[in-house]
Structure formats: structure tokens, C-alpha cells
Design an enzyme around this catalytic site. Structure first.
Site, short mmCIF file in Angstrom:
data_model
loop_
_atom_site.label_atom_id
_atom_site.label_comp_id
_atom_site.label_asym_id
_atom_site.label_seq_id
_atom_site.Cartn_x
_atom_site.Cartn_y
_atom_site.Cartn_z
NE ARG A 24 -6.86 38.57 44.74
CZ ARG A 24 -5.88 38.01 45.44
NH1 ARG A 24 -4.64 38.46 45.33
NH2 ARG A 24 -6.13 37.01 46.25
CE LYS A 34 5.36 14.87 81.84
NZ LYS A 34 4.46 15.57 82.78
N GLY A 36 2.77 23.46 80.94
CA GLY A 36 2.01 24.24 81.90
C GLY A 36 0.53 23.96 81.93
CD GLU A 61 -13.94 32.09 41.37
OE1 GLU A 61 -13.46 32.53 42.43
OE2 GLU A 61 -13.90 32.73 40.29
CG HIS A 96 4.29 29.63 81.47
ND1 HIS A 96 3.67 30.78 81.02
CD2 HIS A 96 3.53 28.61 81.05
CE1 HIS A 96 2.58 30.44 80.36
NE2 HIS A 96 2.46 29.13 80.36
NE ARG A 126 -9.66 37.38 39.80
CZ ARG A 126 -9.84 37.44 41.12
NH1 ARG A 126 -10.17 36.35 41.78
NH2 ARG A 126 -9.68 38.57 41.77
CE1 TYR A 179 -0.94 27.57 40.30
CE2 TYR A 179 -0.81 26.12 38.39
CZ TYR A 179 -1.36 27.22 39.03
OH TYR A 179 -2.33 27.95 38.41
NE ARG A 194 9.25 18.75 77.05
CZ ARG A 194 8.49 19.27 78.00
NH1 ARG A 194 7.34 18.72 78.28
NH2 ARG A 194 8.87 20.31 78.69
CB CYS A 231 -4.87 31.16 42.86
SG CYS A 231 -6.58 31.30 42.30
NE ARG A 241 6.59 13.51 85.91
CZ ARG A 241 7.73 13.31 85.25
NH1 ARG A 241 8.31 12.11 85.30
NH2 ARG A 241 8.27 14.27 84.55
N GLY A 250 -10.17 28.43 43.01
CA GLY A 250 -10.34 29.65 43.80
C GLY A 250 -11.01 29.23 45.10
CB THR A 251 -9.70 27.32 47.98
OG1 THR A 251 -8.56 28.15 48.18
CG2 THR A 251 -9.31 26.09 47.20
CG ASN A 252 -9.95 32.94 49.09
OD1 ASN A 252 -9.41 32.07 49.76
ND2 ASN A 252 -9.32 34.03 48.68
CG ASP A 253 -15.43 33.62 45.39
OD1 ASP A 253 -16.24 34.08 46.22
OD2 ASP A 253 -14.77 34.32 44.60
CB SER A 297 -6.43 28.45 39.00
OG SER A 297 -5.94 28.89 40.24
CG MET A 339 -2.03 18.47 81.21
SD MET A 339 -3.79 18.73 81.23
CE MET A 339 -4.29 17.15 80.71
P1 ADP Z 1 5.50 19.07 83.38
O1 ADP Z 1 4.75 18.24 82.40
O2 ADP Z 1 4.79 20.31 83.76
O3 ADP Z 1 6.92 19.24 83.00
P2 ADP Z 1 6.33 16.98 85.14
O4 ADP Z 1 5.42 15.84 85.33
O5 ADP Z 1 7.45 16.76 84.23
O6 ADP Z 1 5.46 18.24 84.73
O7 ADP Z 1 6.84 17.40 86.56
C1 ADP Z 1 7.45 18.63 86.83
C2 ADP Z 1 8.71 18.39 87.60
O8 ADP Z 1 8.47 17.64 88.75
C3 ADP Z 1 9.72 17.63 86.80
O9 ADP Z 1 10.55 18.51 86.15
C4 ADP Z 1 10.50 16.88 87.82
O10 ADP Z 1 11.66 17.60 88.15
C5 ADP Z 1 9.59 16.83 89.02
N1 ADP Z 1 9.21 15.45 89.22
C6 ADP Z 1 8.22 14.77 88.62
N2 ADP Z 1 8.21 13.49 89.05
C7 ADP Z 1 9.23 13.37 89.91
C8 ADP Z 1 9.75 12.29 90.68
N3 ADP Z 1 9.22 11.08 90.60
N4 ADP Z 1 10.81 12.53 91.44
C9 ADP Z 1 11.36 13.76 91.51
N5 ADP Z 1 10.92 14.80 90.82
C10 ADP Z 1 9.87 14.62 90.03
MG MG Z 2 8.23 17.95 82.78
MG MG Z 3 -13.13 34.34 43.39
#
Ligand code: ADP
Ligand code: MG
Ligand code: MG
Length: 938
Positions: free
Chosen positions: A623, A61, A140, A806, A501, A679, A912, A383, A892, A131, A827-830, A825, A142
Site C-alpha cells: 500500500r 461420544k 463442560g 474490489e 475445566h 498498488r 495465490y 476421543r 490480498c 450422557r 480486494g475482498t475487504n472492499d 487481485s 452439556m
Molecule cells: P463429559 O462429556 O462432560 O465428559 P461424560 O458423559 O463423559 O461427560 O461423563 C462424565 C464422567 O462421568 C465420565 O468421565 C465418567 O467417568 C463418568 N461416567 C459417565 N457414565 C458413566 C458410567 N456409565 N459409569 C461410570 N461412570 C460414568
Molecule cells: Mg467425558
Molecule cells: Mg480496497
């Protein structure tokens, strides 16, 4: 040296709302930090210290916020606290570098200067977001805190300054809620189905509005009351007052972000995606922009192209008068981003411009977050967009055509471990006609899934453990549901849009998902789902089509995907689909890019033909013993084992020979000239014998031997440790006539097929060799059979004899063994079992714990233990080539279809890899990527 972020005395004395230190103090702190040599804080905004390539240090980020500033996109100013601080924090009993505090003060001062607002000010207060941001985005995992800096005084200042009390108090109640949750830990208890803050909101709505009104309908008085109740809730549950001082708030929030790196959810996620704990997270502190000032504001999430199916369209959603969290949390169902065109045409045009700029600059599909404050667009994140395998394929082909990327990049853009999604079944068209569609939602994860419904993660996991196919049905999902989502075949939610999510996780894990199917009523209490006038209980069947977003009652039969239909079944309609053509193009590029080739592990002509259709160029492992289990062959096999004299044994073997010959001939035909590694008999003999009394009696009748004798022989063959017992080449050395029969079957089949005009290239493989002499004895038996068959059939046969490496002794003496072996060849299991001294079949009792404790990072039976077992492979490769430079080297074991292992095999220079037929495309892609990566040093 003070190693905490405790405020310095001089600053602390001022206390209260005006917590910002004077600029001069901040400056001197900065210069001290420079002297100490540790830079921990990186600015972005007018002056930007970082850039997009600094993800390890600034997190994904932070690095991309810096990059967006550099290319002139509108980003609110801020600073990033580097991942080094996270590392320091955990290495030093959760304390901070001494210079960090000063650097943060300088950072805040810089934001103040750029925004004209002041942190904690009673006229024009600066609010910030805090953030998290690891190197790889962890959806989701952090938590973000918005509107930090508010207290009972600054909220009034904000209210007066903006002349918008509703807005100010909306910010405040959000802040207390988020801070209470993330920093003070006021969260859902195991016995609660709802977040406690949400429960407070709902209660107030019912008291004051007699129903479930939208958040935007809450009045200033409602919001004030909410803040009071929230603070009370915090006091009750956290046992302390909500902090008033903005700096205390900020330090608490920063600490919470670093602390969350080690929370359960983050740990589970990292384990699933193999993200090292050492990476750590960065923290971003950024000036707030406000999407909740009224109807000319809003927040949204968008993709530059459709991440579910790959179509080139502006894709995403937004909420008017909302802060970003609302969009992501799926609390209100947002509108498609295209609607903005009507509602805020100027902002929409700006977003379109940004969309183009992002793709041109990053040369990949971007997933970005934006906020519109009074008609002005701000960028908050970008991203590379997570995508389904289907979208990845289309993006890569389209972007190549648009000349945004070259073909090699296109190959790299398709994640190898997701490719199997493209081969997954879809619903059978005829069955869908008959099925009853009961609801429609957003197609968030393509594919077809039928399963028994469960309404919470725990019960879903239990059911899946029992072997049930599970469909997880939720109002909406949250990170706590992750385990259930992993266990389920598919995910269905009633609320939430394409950036909810559920959709996010589905995209990443390749789960079939339909979200926001508003018609379904999920009742957690009674564990039922009401839809279309019917009530479904947990355990009832439902089916979802995540490609089109449909929900069906009951079980719906599936059909092969277009790719399988086209390649394996020769379906002409399937071959005309874009998906099929794109797939074939990708596979062709893979062949162009690869150094290693891909073979298959196949025991039947049908498996062989399938693998060849997927592009395998030979068999890496047949086999032979699998063939002995079919039909009444097992009886002849058992007769052979029970034989007491050589003559008896030879007679039984003579019965087996035609079966083997027929199998080999079929395989040779299916291979169309490609080589086949065959084999010789490998497993301990007792595996073939009947173990219950009844089975023994039945066999006795069938082959005319006394049941007592069978019983006795079974006892005789019992071993304490069969894996290390009388098996592999030890059998062929003990009973050379078995190997002789197998060799004869191979050569007679070869002669037969060769006469049909098909090239045949058998490669006979002797298993479990640890001593050169073992191999030599078996080679002589093979050559003898070859001489005989060639003379009898008057043909010249081309064949190789080699060995499986192996067991460690085989690897360590590979130079001696290679004097006789024409190929190895692995035989990475054994090799893994014997190298680690760890039985694969018994590892279930301790291996999960080992992974938990990070004694092993990955399951060594799935991904090769590169630093341990890998050394044995590396040694054998070097020694083998030293004594026979043109020796053919392959692998294999199970690892031959695992992308991470394939990268390792590229590095040690195998010729291979071989894997099961349906893994062949994955292995081809991984082999191509490994070769391309080796060239570019990736
Ligand atoms: P996540 O990693 O869970 O996406 P973010 O850090 O991106 O969390 O924050 C979630 C949301 O919070 C972002 O989508 C953004 O819309 C809002 N947000 C984060 N920072 C700001 C900011 N400085 N101003 C306005 N909205 C923000
Ligand atoms: Mg975000
Ligand atoms: Mg074997």
C-alpha cells in the site's frame, strides 16, 4: 399420535420402583418402530449397532463407545439416542417421535439382560448414566447424570446387594445433586459464588466434622442427611418433589440433555467454534460402573500422550474411590496416573495395554475416561485429544516417524488457526532470572502471559474491554467463566488438575494457563489473592508461564518464540531446538502439498524480509500510501494535494518521487527476485490533510501557504461517503501525474536494483476499477513511464499491469477488464463492503447482533461470505480466465490469512493468497490443507 415420552397407561399403573416394562412389551414396541421406519436408538455392548464413523448421527461420544465395543475394549453396555431426535425435538415444539419410548424400553431391556440387573428392581437395581454427546465434544457444555434409577427403596437394595451402605448412599447423594442441578435447574444464582449443593455439603461438614474434610470421610449417616437436605433444597428452589420413579427420572434426564443444547453456555461455545445449531446432540444411556466402592476403585482421565507439550508419555490423573465427575470437576486434586502403577499394578498394566490399542486403532492421540471398579478397568469414553499447537506439532512429527501416519496426515493434524500460538512470545530468559516465582502449578497451556488479575469473569471482561491485559485468577473455573477466559491473556487456578475445566479450555483456545497452583489463596469476598506472604488486589500484576507452570509477581518481559528467533533474528541456538526443526519440516511439507502459493501484504523492506523468512514468495499488496505518512514526507504529500495548478502539483510530486523510489528499491532487494504487487494511491485525499485548526496552522507555516487556504481545501475535499468517493483509480484518472510519478518511482527503483544483479518483478495494480476504460487510461500512463525509464536507464524491465477486483461491477465485467489486465487481485475487504453494502468500520453497531441472530454465521470481514461475495469472486475468476487464460489470480484482502477463507480460494482456483507477514505460516498451512482436502474430498 402421542408425541411425548409420557408413559403408556399399562406401564404407568404399575408405578413405583418397578418401572421396567415386561420384555414382550418392549419387543412389540421395537417392531412398531421398525415399521414406522425410524431408528432412533442404537445399542452398544455385546451387540453394537453403530461405529466410530457415525458421529453425525450418534455424536462423538456415542460413535466412539460403539467403536470401542467393536475393537473389544471393556465398555459398560448401553444405547445412544440419535441426534435426529434432537432435531425432531426442536422442530416439533419440544416433543419426541412417537416410537422413541418403545425403542428406549428395548434399549433398557438389552442392558438389563447383559448386566443381570433390572431397572428399578428391589433386589439388584440397574443404575444408568445419562450422557450428552454432540458431534464435536463440547467440554463442560452439556451435563451428565450418574447413578440414575435410585430412590429411597432402590438405594436400600443397592446397599444390601453390595453390602456397602456407604457406597450406596454416596451414589444416591451424587445422583440427587446432579439431577437437581442439571434437570431441575437448582444452580448457582448470580449473587452466589458457590453451587448451592456444595454449600449444603460444606455446611454439613462444618457441623459434623468441624472443617473441610474430604468427601470420602463422610459417614453413612452424613450421606443420608445430605440426601434429605438436598431433596429439601430441590423442593425449595425448584418448587417440586424429587422424582422417585426411575422412568420419570430417565425421561426427565433425556429431556434435560436435549434442552441443554440451547442453553446459554452451549450457544456461546458453538458461536466461538462455529458449530452449527442444526447438528444437535445425542444422548447416551449407559449401565453404571462404580469407581466409588472403596479403595480398590477409582476414576480417571488420561491422554495417550502429553497434550500440553506433546511428549510421548502416559499422561493423566485419577482419584481413588471416586466417580468420574470428581476428576473432571476439579473438586479434589487428583494424582498423576503413573501413581496407579504402585497402587493398582494390574489395572495400570491393563490401562497401558488400552493406551497402545487406542493409538494403534485410532492413529491419533486419544483423550480417554475410565473407571476402575474393584480392580477391573472400564472404558467410558475416548476421543481425539484436544492439544496445544505445540503438542499438535510434536505429535504429528513423532507419529510420522513411528509410521503411524503419513506426511500428508501429519500436515492435516496441525490446526491452521492455532499455529500462531507457536509464534507467540515466551518470557525473556534474563527477565525470568530477575523475577520472583511465587507459586508453581501444572503447566496446562504453554506460553507466557502477564496481566492485571481479576477474580471473576464479568470484571475480567469489563477490564479487557477497557484495553487492560487481564489474568483471570480463580479457585477453579467452570463453564460460566467462559467469557472471562476468552477475554483474558491467561488463566491461573488454585485447584484442579490437567483435566480440569481450566486446562481443557486452555488447550482448546490456546490460552496460557497454569492450574492447580495450590499455594495461592483466592478470596472472592475480599477480591484478593494471598500468596507467599503477600496480598494481591484486583488490578495488580502477575505473570504466568504456562510452559513450565510457574507464577511470578508483577510484570515479566517477554521474548520472541524459538521459531521467530530462528527465522527472523537468525538466532543459532533457537534453530537447534526441536520446536524449530519440527516447524521447518512442517512448512516444507506444506510447500510440497500446496497448489496455491502464499504472498504477503508488506509496506516496508523489514516487513518484506520477515515475510520471506516465513516463506512468502512475493508481495501481494504494497500500500504505497502508508509510505506517505513517515517523517516529513507527509508535508510533500500535503503540498501536492493543496496544489492549485498542474505545475505546482508536479513540483510537489517531484519531492515525493525520491522517497517512493527508495522504498521500492528496499522492498525489491528484500524480495530477492520474488514479484511485488504495488498498488497505486487508493485512499481519499482528505485522509492526508490536517483536520484541527492547530494542525492546519502548523502546516501553513511549514509549507508557506495561508491557513485559510488549507482550511478551505480540507472543506472542499470533505465527502459524505469517502469510501465510495474520490479515491482509488478515480484519483489517478483525475490527476494522471500522480500515477505517472508512482510508475516512474517503481521503474527507476527496478532499474537500480536490477543493475545490482537482483531480479525485479513489479506488478503494478490499479485499485477500484469498475470499468475497463478506467484501467486502460491508467495502463497508458504506466507504459509511458516505463518507456521513458527504460530509454533513460538503458535497461529492459519486466513488469505486469493489472487491477484489483474490489467492486461488484469490476467482478461482473471481469471478461472485459481482463482484456487489459494481466492479473487480478481480489480486494475482498472492499468487495465485501460494496457487495454487502456494509461499511466495515460502521458494522460494530449491528454485526454482533446479526451473528447472535445467525443472519450471518461468521463475521464476513474476517471469513469470506462464500455464498454471496464468494460468487462475485467466482464469476470474476471464470470470466477473467475466459478472456485471458493465463491471467494471474490472487487475493490480498484480510481474508487471505483466514484458514476458512483460504479453503474457499482453493476451491475457486486462485493462484495465490496474500496476508500479513506473521500470518504467512498460517496461510501456508491452510493452503496445504485445502489442497490436500480437495484431493481427498475432505
Ligand atoms: P463429559 O462429556 O462432560 O465428559 P461424560 O458423559 O463423559 O461427560 O461423563 C462424565 C464422567 O462421568 C465420565 O468421565 C465418567 O467417568 C463418568 N461416567 C459417565 N457414565 C458413566 C458410567 N456409565 N459409569 C461410570 N461412570 C460414568
Ligand atoms: Mg467425558
Ligand atoms: Mg480496497
Amino acid at each position: 399420535m402421542a408425541k411425548t415420552l409420557a408413559r403408556k397407561k399399562s406401564a404407568a399403573k404399575k408405578g413405583g420402583a418397578k418401572a421396567t416394562p415386561k420384555r414382550s412389551a418392549a419387543k412389540s414396541a421395537t417392531s412398531k418402530a421398525a415399521k414406522a421406519g425410524g431408528k432412533y436408538v442404537y445399542l452398544f455392548g455385546k451387540k453394537t449397532d453403530g461405529n466410530g464413523s457415525m458421529k453425525p448421527l450418534l455424536g462423538g461420544k456415542g460413535a466412539n463407545l460403539a467403536e470401542m465395543c467393536r475393537i473389544g475394549l471393556p465398555v459398560p453396555p448401553g444405547f445412544t439416542i440419535s441426534t435426529e431426535v434432537c432435531t425432531y425435538y426442536y422442530a416439533n415444539k419440544r416433543t419426541y417421535p412417537s416410537t422413541l419410548r418403545g425403542q428406549m424400553e428395548a434399549g433398557i431391556a438389552s442392558i438389563e439382560q447383559q448386566t443381570g440387573k433390572t431397572f428399578g428392581d428391589l433386589k439388584n437395581p440397574l443404575l444408568v448414566s445419562v450422557r450428552s454427546g454432540a458431534r464435536d465434544s463440547m467440554p463442560g457444555m452439556m451435563d451428565t447424570i450418574l447413578n440414575l434409577g435410585l430412590n429411597d427403596q432402590t438405594v436400600e437394595a443397592l446397599s444390601v446387594k453390595t453390602n456397602n451402605a456407604r457406597f450406596a448412599w454416596d451414589c444416591y447423594r451424587r445422583f440427587v445433586q446432579m439431577y437437581g442441578d442439571v434437570v431441575l435447574g437448582v444452580q448457582k444464582r448470580p449473587d452466589e459464588d458457590h453451587e448451592p449443593f456444595e454449600t449444603v455439603i460444606e455446611k454439613l461438614k462444618h457441623e459434623r466434622h468441624h472443617g473441610d474434610v474430604e468427601d470420602t470421610k463422610l459417614s453413612v449417616a452424613d450421606l443420608k442427611e445430605l440426601v434429605a437436605r438436598f431433596k429439601k433444597l430441590v423442593k425449595e428452589r425448584a418448587g417440586k418433589q424429587f422424582p422417585d420413579s426411575p422412568w420419570d427420572q430417565l425421561l426427565g434426564a433425556v429431556g434435560a440433555v436435549f434442552g441443554s443444547w440451547m442453553n446459554d453456555r452451549a450457544i456461546v461455545y458453538r458461536r466461538k467454534y462455529n458449530i452449527p445449531t442444526e447438528w444437535g446432540t445425542a444422548v447416551n444411556v449407559q449401565a453404571m460402573v462404580y469407581g466409588n466402592t472403596g479403595d480398590t476403585s477409582g476414576s480417571g482421565v488420561a491422554f495417550t500422550r502429553n497434550p500440553a507439550n506433546g511428549v510421548k508419555e502416559f499422561y493423566g490423573e485419577f482419584l481413588i474411590n471416586a466417580q468420574g465427575e470428581d476428576v473432571v470437576a476439579g473438586v479434589r486434586t487428583p494424582e498423576p496416573v503413573a501413581e496407579l502403577k504402585k497402587e493398582m499394578p494390574k489395572a495400570f498394566a491393563e490401562l497401558e495395554r488400552i493406551r497402545q490399542t487406542l493409538e494403534k486403532h485410532f492413529k491419533d492421540v486419544q483423550d480417554f475416561e475410565f473407571t476402575i471398579e474393584d480392580g477391573v478397568v472400564y472404558m467410558l469414553q475416548t476421543r481425539n485429544g484436544k492439544r496445544t499447537a505445540m503438542a499438535a506439532l510434536k505429535f504429528s512429527m513423532d507419529m510420522f516417524k513411528e509410521k503411524l501416519i503419513d506426511w500428508k496426515t501429519a500436515v492435516m493434524r496441525n490446526p491452521a488457526d492455532q499455529l500462531e500460538q507457536l509464534l507467540a512470545p515466551v518470557f525473556d530468559a534474563a527477565e525470568v532470572e530477575k523475577a520472583k516465582a511465587i507459586a508453581t502449578g501444572l503447566p496446562a497451556g504453554p506460553g507466557a502471559a502477564s496481566g492485571q488479575i481479576y477474580l471473576n469473569a464479568e470484571r475480567a471482561v469489563v477490564a479487557a474491554d477497557k484495553g487492560e491485559k487481564v489474568l483471570l485468577v480463580r479457585v477453579e473455573t467452570s463453564p460460566e467463566d467462559l467469557r472471562g477466559m476468552i477475554a483474558a491473556e491467561g488463566i491461573l487456578t488454585a485447584r484442579g488438575g490437567v483435566s480440569s475445566h481450566a486446562a481443557l479450555v486452555a488447550r482448546q483456545m490456546g490460552k496460557v494457563c497454569v492450574c492447580g497452583a495450590a499455594a495461592i489463596e483466592v478470596d472472592y469476598q475480599s477480591r484478593t489473592v494471598k500468596v507467599d506472604g503477600k496480598t494481591y488486589k484486583e488490578g495488580d500484576w502477575m505473570s504466568i508461564d504456562g510452559t513450565v507452570g510457574k507464577v511470578y509477581a508483577g510484570q515479566v518481559k517477554t521474548a520472541p518464540s524459538e521459531i521467530v528467533a530462528g527465522l527472523i533474528n537468525g538466532d543459532e541456538t533457537a534453530k537447534k531446538t526441536e520446536k524449530f526443526k519440527h516447524f521447518q519440516q512442517l512448512m516444507k511439507w506444506c510447500s510440497d502439498a500446496s497448489r496455491m502459493s502464499v504472498r504477503t501484504n508488506a509496506d516496508t523492506p523489514e516487513q518484506t524480509a520477515n515475510a520471506v523468512a516465513f516463506g512468502a514468495v512475493g508481495i501481494g499488496l504494497t500500500r504505497t500510501e502508508h509510505m506517505f505518512f513517515e517523517g516529513d514526507r507527509i508535508d510533500a504529500m500535503r503540498e501536492m494535494i493543496l496544489a492549485e495548478t498542474l505545475e505546482e502539483r508536479k513540483a510537489a510530486l517531484a519531492k515525493l518521487l525520491p522517497y517512493q523510489r527508495e522504498d521500492f528499491a528496499g522492498i525489491f532487494r528484500a524480495l530477492k527476485g520474488y514479484p511485488a504487487t504495488i498498488r497505486f494511491l487508493d485512499p481519499p485525499l482528505h485522509e492526508f490533510l490536517p483536520h484541527t485548526q492547530q494542525q492546519q496552522q502548523e502546516l501553513a507555516k511549514k509549507i508557506g501557504v495561508g491557513a485559510a487556504r488549507i482550511h478551505q481545501r480540507v472543506e472542499q475535499l470533505h465527502e459524505f461517503n469517502p469510501m465510495l468517493g474520490f479515491r482509488g483509480c478515480r484519483l489517478g484518472i483525475g490527476y494522471p501525474e500522480i500515477s505517472a510519478m508512482q510508475a516512474r518511482a517503481v521503474f527507476e527503483a527496478a532499474a537500480e536494483v536490477q543493475k545490482e544483479g537482483i531480479k525485479v518483478r513489479p506488478e503494478i495494480m490499479i485499485p477500484l476499477v469498475g470499468f475497463k476504460k478506467e484501467l486502460d487510461l491508467q495502463i497508458e500512463v504506466v507504459h509511458q513511464a516505463a518507456r521513458e525509464v527504460q530509454a533513460e536507464k538503458k535497461v529492459k524491465l519486466n513488469y505486469l499491469v493489472g487491477t484489483m477486483i474490489e467492486i461488484p461491477r469490476g467482478a461482473l465485467t471481469a471478461d472485459e477488464i481482463a482484456q487489459s489486465a494481466e492479473f487480478f487481485s481480489f480486494g475482498t475487504n472492499d468487495l465485501t463492503q460494496t457487495g454487502l453494502g456494509m461499511s466495515r468500520d460502521d458494522s460494530g453497531s449491528f454485526l454482533p447482533n446479526y451473528q447472535e441472530l445467525e443472519i450471518v454465521k461468521k463475521n464476513p470481514f474476517a471469513t469470506i461470505d462464500a455464498s454471496g461475495v464468494g460468487q462475485l469472486v467466482d464469476i470474476a475468476v471464470k470470466k477473467g480466465r475466459a478472456s485471458r487464460p493465463n491471467i494471474k489470480l490472487g487475493i490480498c484482502g484480510e481474508h487471505g490469512g483466514d484458514p476458512a477463507s483460504i479453503h474457499f480460494f482453493e476451491k475457486v482456483g486462485l493462484d495465490y493468497v496474500s496476508c500479513s507477514p506473521y500470518r504467512v505460516p498460517v496461510a501456508r498451512l491452510a493452503a496445504a490443507q485445502a489442497a490436500l482436502g480437495a484431493k481427498t474430498g475432505e
